[in-house]
Design a protein around this motif. Structure first.
Motif, PDB file in Angstrom:
ATOM      1  N   ALA A  24      20.425  55.734  -0.111  1.00 55.65           N
ATOM      2  CA  ALA A  24      20.007  54.334  -0.079  1.00 55.65           C
ATOM      3  C   ALA A  24      18.501  54.184   0.084  1.00 55.65           C
ATOM      4  CB  ALA A  24      20.734  53.591   1.048  1.00 55.65           C
ATOM      5  N   ASP A  25      17.806  55.269   0.382  1.00 54.90           N
ATOM      6  CA  ASP A  25      16.355  55.191   0.548  1.00 54.90           C
ATOM      7  C   ASP A  25      15.705  54.954  -0.818  1.00 54.90           C
ATOM      8  OD1 ASP A  25      13.884  55.880   2.347  1.00 54.90           O
ATOM      9  OD2 ASP A  25      13.601  56.954   0.461  1.00 54.90           O
ATOM     10  N   PRO A  26      14.899  53.876  -0.960  1.00 55.78           N
ATOM     11  CA  PRO A  26      14.314  53.542  -2.270  1.00 55.78           C
ATOM     12  C   PRO A  26      13.477  54.659  -2.877  1.00 55.78           C
ATOM     13  CG  PRO A  26      14.087  51.705  -0.746  1.00 55.78           C
ATOM     14  CD  PRO A  26      14.571  52.867   0.052  1.00 55.78           C
ATOM     15  N   PHE A  27      12.725  55.371  -2.032  1.00 51.26           N
ATOM     16  CA  PHE A  27      11.868  56.431  -2.560  1.00 51.26           C
ATOM     17  C   PHE A  27      12.701  57.615  -3.065  1.00 51.26           C
ATOM     18  CE2 PHE A  27       9.077  54.095   0.331  1.00 51.26           C
ATOM     19  CZ  PHE A  27       7.984  53.876  -0.493  1.00 51.26           C
ATOM     20  N   GLU A  28      13.786  57.939  -2.361  1.00 48.84           N
ATOM     21  CA  GLU A  28      14.652  59.029  -2.803  1.00 48.84           C
ATOM     22  C   GLU A  28      15.386  58.647  -4.088  1.00 48.84           C
ATOM     23  OE1 GLU A  28      17.873  62.220  -0.948  1.00 48.84           O
ATOM     24  OE2 GLU A  28      17.223  60.479   0.241  1.00 48.84           O
ATOM     25  N   ILE A  29      15.789  57.378  -4.185  1.00 46.48           N
ATOM     26  CA  ILE A  29      16.438  56.902  -5.419  1.00 46.48           C
ATOM     27  C   ILE A  29      15.492  57.042  -6.603  1.00 46.48           C
ATOM     28  CG2 ILE A  29      17.297  54.847  -6.600  1.00 46.48           C
ATOM     29  CD1 ILE A  29      18.453  53.929  -3.920  1.00 46.48           C
ATOM     30  N   LEU A  30      14.247  56.592  -6.423  1.00 47.22           N
ATOM     31  CA  LEU A  30      13.264  56.700  -7.500  1.00 47.22           C
ATOM     32  C   LEU A  30      13.005  58.153  -7.886  1.00 47.22           C
ATOM     33  CD1 LEU A  30      10.656  54.015  -6.368  1.00 47.22           C
ATOM     34  CD2 LEU A  30      12.074  53.935  -8.438  1.00 47.22           C
ATOM     35  N   ALA A  31      12.934  59.027  -6.891  1.00 48.71           N
ATOM     36  CA  ALA A  31      12.667  60.434  -7.165  1.00 48.71           C
ATOM     37  C   ALA A  31      13.785  61.053  -8.004  1.00 48.71           C
ATOM     38  CB  ALA A  31      12.502  61.196  -5.856  1.00 48.71           C
ATOM     39  N   LEU A  32      15.038  60.759  -7.666  1.00 45.88           N
ATOM     40  CA  LEU A  32      16.156  61.307  -8.421  1.00 45.88           C
ATOM     41  C   LEU A  32      16.208  60.753  -9.844  1.00 45.88           C
ATOM     42  CD1 LEU A  32      18.986  61.393  -5.735  1.00 45.88           C
ATOM     43  CD2 LEU A  32      18.001  63.339  -6.923  1.00 45.88           C
ATOM     44  N   LEU A  33      15.984  59.467  -9.970  1.00 46.71           N
ATOM     45  CA  LEU A  33      16.005  58.860 -11.301  1.00 46.71           C
ATOM     46  C   LEU A  33      14.890  59.428 -12.183  1.00 46.71           C
ATOM     47  CD1 LEU A  33      16.721  55.144 -10.322  1.00 46.71           C
ATOM     48  CD2 LEU A  33      18.319  56.751 -11.393  1.00 46.71           C
ATOM     49  N   ARG A  34      13.723  59.649 -11.614  1.00 47.97           N
ATOM     50  CA  ARG A  34      12.617  60.208 -12.393  1.00 47.97           C
ATOM     51  C   ARG A  34      12.893  61.666 -12.777  1.00 47.97           C
ATOM     52  NH1 ARG A  34       8.098  57.129  -8.666  1.00 47.97           N
ATOM     53  NH2 ARG A  34       8.042  55.201  -9.919  1.00 47.97           N
ATOM     54  N   GLN A  35      13.601  62.391 -11.906  1.00 49.07           N
ATOM     55  CA  GLN A  35      14.019  63.748 -12.276  1.00 49.07           C
ATOM     56  C   GLN A  35      14.927  63.715 -13.497  1.00 49.07           C
ATOM     57  OE1 GLN A  35      15.480  66.408  -9.126  1.00 49.07           O
ATOM     58  NE2 GLN A  35      14.446  65.114  -7.643  1.00 49.07           N
ATOM     59  N   MET A  36      15.806  62.711 -13.536  1.00 50.21           N
ATOM     60  CA  MET A  36      16.697  62.577 -14.686  1.00 50.21           C
ATOM     61  C   MET A  36      15.908  62.298 -15.966  1.00 50.21           C
ATOM     62  SD  MET A  36      19.960  60.428 -13.239  1.00 50.21           S
ATOM     63  CE  MET A  36      21.143  61.213 -12.125  1.00 50.21           C
ATOM     64  N   VAL A  37      14.859  61.483 -15.842  1.00 48.36           N
ATOM     65  CA  VAL A  37      14.022  61.190 -17.004  1.00 48.36           C
ATOM     66  C   VAL A  37      13.333  62.464 -17.488  1.00 48.36           C
ATOM     67  CG1 VAL A  37      11.999  59.924 -17.820  1.00 48.36           C
ATOM     68  CG2 VAL A  37      13.659  58.789 -16.346  1.00 48.36           C
ATOM     69  N   GLU A  38      12.725  63.199 -16.561  1.00 50.79           N
ATOM     70  CA  GLU A  38      11.969  64.395 -16.929  1.00 50.79           C
ATOM     71  C   GLU A  38      12.869  65.478 -17.512  1.00 50.79           C
ATOM     72  OE1 GLU A  38      10.007  65.476 -13.364  1.00 50.79           O
ATOM     73  OE2 GLU A  38       8.651  63.746 -13.365  1.00 50.79           O
ATOM     74  N   ALA A  39      14.079  65.616 -16.962  1.00 53.61           N
ATOM     75  CA  ALA A  39      14.993  66.660 -17.423  1.00 53.61           C
ATOM     76  C   ALA A  39      15.832  66.220 -18.615  1.00 53.61           C
ATOM     77  CB  ALA A  39      15.909  67.085 -16.270  1.00 53.61           C
ATOM     78  N   ARG A  40      15.663  64.976 -19.037  1.00 54.51           N
ATOM     79  CA  ARG A  40      16.451  64.422 -20.151  1.00 54.51           C
ATOM     80  C   ARG A  40      17.947  64.650 -19.915  1.00 54.51           C
ATOM     81  NH1 ARG A  40      13.753  62.675 -24.344  1.00 54.51           N
ATOM     82  NH2 ARG A  40      15.570  62.871 -25.709  1.00 54.51           N
TER      83      ARG A  40
END
Length: 254
Positions: A24-40
């Protein structure tokens, strides 16, 4: 690799029991989502009625609180997903299954025939271990069982559990029992793994595999559905504890 979302309870009290898996932490959510973007990472957007669409996440717009997925405007599956009231996105980062609710999903058309799927930035994500990496075989002792009613024969069965994971299990179906076919949904299955891990769930047969002749039966690969939050946590503890005990047993061997 299982791409369907883990069923989550709707009631707030039951849903709170999934706090071990919740982010639920906003920064952790953003970090995971950006990992998904980078890893396609491939993501499956699935609806309760079975429609699904495979895509990738290509932008996380923090300022507008929007996610953007790639979209093929000619894909028939896309319209079925857009017509649904609810949808869930599921993908994998390394060995971890990640899912989140997709809210406000819209199809956006751009210049040059390009299109995208937009939804609001999720306020929570859930991480679950991937089945294939964390499947465990029960330890020696009283074998775990699954008690159920055969959907066609009506007979009460007590099947041996061959292995188990957070999202599924394998059962031994004896040769003298009427077959169970892939796609069969078994309701009210009592899964008894040990003295501390007993729960009832729906189980869907995914595949049937022949095993060695000495086993006198076939292997049913099953997915666990409609699992309560409390049962999910108990199952996670059982898998983790069994893993640790097997490691200790391996270390003790000469």
């Amino acid at each position: 690799m299982e791409t369907m979302p883990m069923p989550l309870p709707d009631e707030p009290q039951q849903r709170s029991s999934l706090d071990d898996f919740r982010i639920a932490d906003p920064f952790e959510i953003l970090a995971l989502l950006r990992q998904m973007v980078e890893a396609r990472v491939l993501l499956t957007i699935a609806t309760p009625r079975g429609a699904s669409y495979t895509t990738t996440l290509w932008e996380v717009d923090r300022s507008r609180k929007v996610l953007r997925f790639s979209a093929d405007r000619l894909d028939n599956q896309l319209e079925q997903v857009l017509d649904a009231d609810d949808a869930v996105a599921v993908g994998y980062l390394d060995s971890v299954k990640v899912q989140f609710d997709v809210e406000g999903l819209v199809h956006v058309h751009g210049a040059g025939g390009q299109s995208a799927l937009n939804c609001t930035l999720p306020q929570e994500l859930f991480r679950f271990q991937r089945r294939g990496s964390y499947r465990v075989r029960p330890l020696l002792g009283a074998p775990p069982t699954a008690k159920l009613s055969h959907p066609e024969a009506g007979a009460l069965l007590e099947l041996r559990v061959l292995d188990v994971s957070v999202g599924g299990l394998a059962l031994l179906l004896p040769h003298d029992v009427p077959p169970l076919h892939p796609g069969t949904l078994l309701h009210d299955v009592l899964i008894d793994l040990d003295a501390d891990t007993r729960f009832t769930a729906s189980v869907r047969v995914v595949h049937v595999t022949a095993i060695n002749q000495d086993a006198q039966g076939v292997r049913l690969g099953c997915e666990i559905e409609r699992l309560s939050g409390e049962a999910l946590r108990a199952l996670q503890r059982y898998v983790d504890l069994t893993q640790r005990r097997r490691r200790l047993m391996a270390q003790d061997k000469p």
